[in-house]
Design a protein around this motif. Structure first.
Motif, PDB file in Angstrom:
ATOM      1  N   ARG A  36       0.839  -1.214   0.000  1.00 59.64           N
ATOM      2  CA  ARG A  36       0.000   0.000   0.000  1.00 59.64           C
ATOM      3  C   ARG A  36       0.871   1.260   0.000  1.00 59.64           C
ATOM      4  N   THR A  37       1.858   1.278  -0.887  1.00 60.88           N
ATOM      5  CA  THR A  37       2.813   2.384  -0.980  1.00 60.88           C
ATOM      6  C   THR A  37       2.159   3.626  -1.592  1.00 60.88           C
ATOM      7  N   VAL A  38       2.313   4.763  -0.892  1.00 65.75           N
ATOM      8  CA  VAL A  38       1.771   6.023  -1.429  1.00 65.75           C
ATOM      9  C   VAL A  38       2.862   7.062  -1.685  1.00 65.75           C
ATOM     10  N   ASP A  39       4.117   6.732  -1.349  1.00 68.72           N
ATOM     11  CA  ASP A  39       5.182   7.732  -1.509  1.00 68.72           C
ATOM     12  C   ASP A  39       6.385   7.139  -2.234  1.00 68.72           C
ATOM     13  N   ASP A  40       7.278   8.023  -2.644  1.00 70.92           N
ATOM     14  CA  ASP A  40       8.488   7.596  -3.353  1.00 70.92           C
ATOM     15  C   ASP A  40       9.527   8.712  -3.241  1.00 70.92           C
ATOM     16  N   ARG A  41      10.782   8.404  -3.649  1.00 69.25           N
ATOM     17  CA  ARG A  41      11.868   9.380  -3.528  1.00 69.25           C
ATOM     18  C   ARG A  41      11.804  10.418  -4.645  1.00 69.25           C
ATOM     19  N   PRO A  42      12.226  11.643  -4.362  1.00 67.29           N
ATOM     20  CA  PRO A  42      12.158  12.675  -5.405  1.00 67.29           C
ATOM     21  C   PRO A  42      13.195  12.443  -6.506  1.00 67.29           C
ATOM     22  N   PHE A  43      12.795  12.605  -7.766  1.00 71.60           N
ATOM     23  CA  PHE A  43      13.758  12.644  -8.873  1.00 71.60           C
ATOM     24  C   PHE A  43      14.745  13.760  -8.603  1.00 71.60           C
ATOM     25  N   GLY A  44      16.019  13.517  -8.907  1.00 70.57           N
ATOM     26  CA  GLY A  44      17.039  14.543  -8.706  1.00 70.57           C
ATOM     27  C   GLY A  44      17.638  14.511  -7.320  1.00 70.57           C
ATOM     28  N   GLY A  45      17.083  13.657  -6.456  1.00 66.31           N
ATOM     29  CA  GLY A  45      17.633  13.482  -5.117  1.00 66.31           C
ATOM     30  C   GLY A  45      17.118  14.513  -4.126  1.00 66.31           C
ATOM     31  N   GLY A  46      17.640  14.440  -2.921  1.00 64.68           N
ATOM     32  CA  GLY A  46      17.212  15.355  -1.866  1.00 64.68           C
ATOM     33  C   GLY A  46      16.494  14.612  -0.770  1.00 64.68           C
ATOM     34  N   PRO A  47      16.272  15.309   0.369  1.00 64.77           N
ATOM     35  CA  PRO A  47      15.701  14.645   1.543  1.00 64.77           C
ATOM     36  C   PRO A  47      14.190  14.464   1.407  1.00 64.77           C
ATOM     37  N   GLY A  48      13.676  13.562   2.188  1.00 65.69           N
ATOM     38  CA  GLY A  48      12.228  13.409   2.285  1.00 65.69           C
ATOM     39  C   GLY A  48      11.645  12.607   1.147  1.00 65.69           C
ATOM     40  N   MET A  49      10.364  12.343   1.272  1.00 67.93           N
ATOM     41  CA  MET A  49       9.635  11.545   0.286  1.00 67.93           C
ATOM     42  C   MET A  49       8.500  12.396  -0.261  1.00 67.93           C
ATOM     43  N   LEU A  50       7.989  11.993  -1.421  1.00 65.16           N
ATOM     44  CA  LEU A  50       6.850  12.689  -2.031  1.00 65.16           C
ATOM     45  C   LEU A  50       5.702  11.717  -2.204  1.00 65.16           C
ATOM     46  N   LEU A  51       4.489  12.241  -2.121  1.00 66.75           N
ATOM     47  CA  LEU A  51       3.342  11.405  -2.439  1.00 66.75           C
ATOM     48  C   LEU A  51       3.344  11.128  -3.935  1.00 66.75           C
ATOM     49  N   LYS A  52       3.186   9.877  -4.282  1.00 64.12           N
ATOM     50  CA  LYS A  52       3.128   9.471  -5.682  1.00 64.12           C
ATOM     51  C   LYS A  52       1.848  10.015  -6.311  1.00 64.12           C
ATOM     52  N   PRO A  53       1.891  10.355  -7.602  1.00 59.72           N
ATOM     53  CA  PRO A  53       0.670  10.895  -8.185  1.00 59.72           C
ATOM     54  C   PRO A  53      -0.482   9.885  -8.323  1.00 59.72           C
ATOM     55  N   GLU A  54      -0.156   8.606  -8.622  1.00 59.35           N
ATOM     56  CA  GLU A  54      -1.253   7.674  -8.960  1.00 59.35           C
ATOM     57  C   GLU A  54      -2.322   7.540  -7.867  1.00 59.35           C
ATOM     58  N   PRO A  55      -1.928   7.266  -6.599  1.00 61.28           N
ATOM     59  CA  PRO A  55      -2.993   7.104  -5.588  1.00 61.28           C
ATOM     60  C   PRO A  55      -3.825   8.374  -5.388  1.00 61.28           C
ATOM     61  N   ILE A  56      -3.191   9.546  -5.404  1.00 61.79           N
ATOM     62  CA  ILE A  56      -3.961  10.788  -5.211  1.00 61.79           C
ATOM     63  C   ILE A  56      -4.907  11.020  -6.374  1.00 61.79           C
ATOM     64  N   PHE A  57      -4.387  10.870  -7.597  1.00 59.59           N
ATOM     65  CA  PHE A  57      -5.265  11.073  -8.755  1.00 59.59           C
ATOM     66  C   PHE A  57      -6.465  10.125  -8.680  1.00 59.59           C
ATOM     67  N   GLU A  58      -6.198   8.859  -8.358  1.00 61.61           N
ATOM     68  CA  GLU A  58      -7.301   7.900  -8.349  1.00 61.61           C
ATOM     69  C   GLU A  58      -8.259   8.166  -7.191  1.00 61.61           C
ATOM     70  N   ALA A  59      -7.726   8.584  -6.045  1.00 60.31           N
ATOM     71  CA  ALA A  59      -8.596   8.921  -4.912  1.00 60.31           C
ATOM     72  C   ALA A  59      -9.508  10.091  -5.282  1.00 60.31           C
ATOM     73  N   VAL A  60      -8.914  11.149  -5.812  1.00 62.84           N
ATOM     74  CA  VAL A  60      -9.709  12.341  -6.138  1.00 62.84           C
ATOM     75  C   VAL A  60     -10.712  12.018  -7.239  1.00 62.84           C
ATOM     76  N   GLU A  61     -10.284  11.286  -8.248  1.00 58.05           N
ATOM     77  CA  GLU A  61     -11.210  10.950  -9.341  1.00 58.05           C
ATOM     78  C   GLU A  61     -12.359  10.094  -8.844  1.00 58.05           C
ATOM     79  N   SER A  62     -12.105   9.284  -7.842  1.00 55.01           N
ATOM     80  CA  SER A  62     -13.188   8.435  -7.349  1.00 55.01           C
ATOM     81  C   SER A  62     -14.100   9.180  -6.360  1.00 55.01           C
ATOM     82  N   LEU A  63     -13.572  10.197  -5.674  1.00 58.48           N
ATOM     83  CA  LEU A  63     -14.358  10.874  -4.632  1.00 58.48           C
ATOM     84  C   LEU A  63     -15.022  12.162  -5.108  1.00 58.48           C
ATOM     85  N   ALA A  64     -14.394  12.861  -6.056  1.00 60.73           N
ATOM     86  CA  ALA A  64     -14.913  14.172  -6.457  1.00 60.73           C
ATOM     87  C   ALA A  64     -16.128  14.011  -7.373  1.00 60.73           C
ATOM     88  N   ARG A  65     -17.106  14.920  -7.171  1.00 57.25           N
ATOM     89  CA  ARG A  65     -18.241  14.983  -8.082  1.00 57.25           C
ATOM     90  C   ARG A  65     -18.142  16.299  -8.840  1.00 57.25           C
TER      91      ARG A  65
END
Ligand code: 4H7
Length: 210
Positions: A36-65
């Motif tokens: 159930r991975t929702v994050d990944d490392r940033p391209f180009g390096g650097g600290p921290g993780m980013l939320l991956k686009p796929e789960p957010i896009f699919e969540a919003v597309e399924s919830l938004a009217r």
């Protein structure tokens, strides 16, 4: 985190009476893999993780009217205030998106979000508190959310000034006296004093509001 604060007093009553319908969704339910991975490392390096686009896009597309306003919270958003709260109180469906410990892939900003808000110039460990702050500020503005007592009360920001000083009994406490004018019964004088005090306090503390 959301369960406690949104289940208290005014917000609880608004939910119980059907004035406010709040649902919490877990981004992990929209992940693709068995971890159930929702994050990944940033391209180009650097600290921290980013939320991956796929789960957010699919969540919003399924919830938004039709008509849903999709709002990200982040330190880089425009600063939330009472005027934005009043505007959001007119929108019938809001979808507030929080990265848990992480920022967003820029494509989420560009393609998915209608707006991005910050609750102030400080960094928090995650977006849950900002989302609860926004919900609270908006929900109390829904017609009928506050008792008549509270809604009739003119508050800070609604008329653009900070609140004037207020006192209750006793008229003298440990040698500290309530200003004479408030005991006078002269309502015109009291209104004048309060306006002066509100202006003076705003000038001293928040000149940016004037
Ligand atoms: C989006 C991007 C909002 C959300 C980055 C959120 C302050 C506010 C967050 C981050 C927020 C606000 C990830 C940046 C964790 C900081 C330690 C969540 N902080 N974070 N970093 N002012 N944090 O409204």
């Amino acid at each position: 985190m959301f369960a406690g604060p949104l289940d208290e007093s005014i917000i609880k009553r608004a939910r119980d009476t059907g004035l406010l319908d709040l649902k919490i969704h877990n981004l992990r339910d929209y992940a693709h893999d068995r971890h159930r991975t929702v994050d990944d490392r940033p391209f180009g390096g650097g600290p921290g993780m980013l939320l991956k686009p796929e789960p957010i896009f699919e969540a919003v597309e399924s919830l938004a009217r039709e008509g849903t306003r999709v709002i990200l919270v982040s330190p880089a958003g425009r600063t939330f205030n009472q005027a934005i709260a009043a505007e959001l109180a007119q929108v019938s469906d809001l979808l507030l998106v929080s990265g848990h410990y992480e920022g967003f892939d820029e494509r989420v900003r560009e393609e998915l979000a209608d707006d991005e808000l910050s609750i102030g110039d400080y960094v928090l460990t995650n977006g849950a508190l900002p989302i609860m702050v926004i919900i609270d500020a908006v929900a109390r503005l829904l017609p009928g959310a506050l008792g008549d007592d509270q809604s009739a009360h003119e508050e800070s920001f609604s008329h653009g000034l900070l609140e004037y000083p207020q006192y209750t009994r006793p008229a003298e406490f440990r040698g500290m006296k309530v200003p004479e004018v408030l005991l006078s019964g002269n309502h015109a004088q009291i209104a004048k004093w309060r306006l002066e005090q509100a202006r003076q306090r705003t000038r001293e503390r928040r000149p940016d509001l004037l």
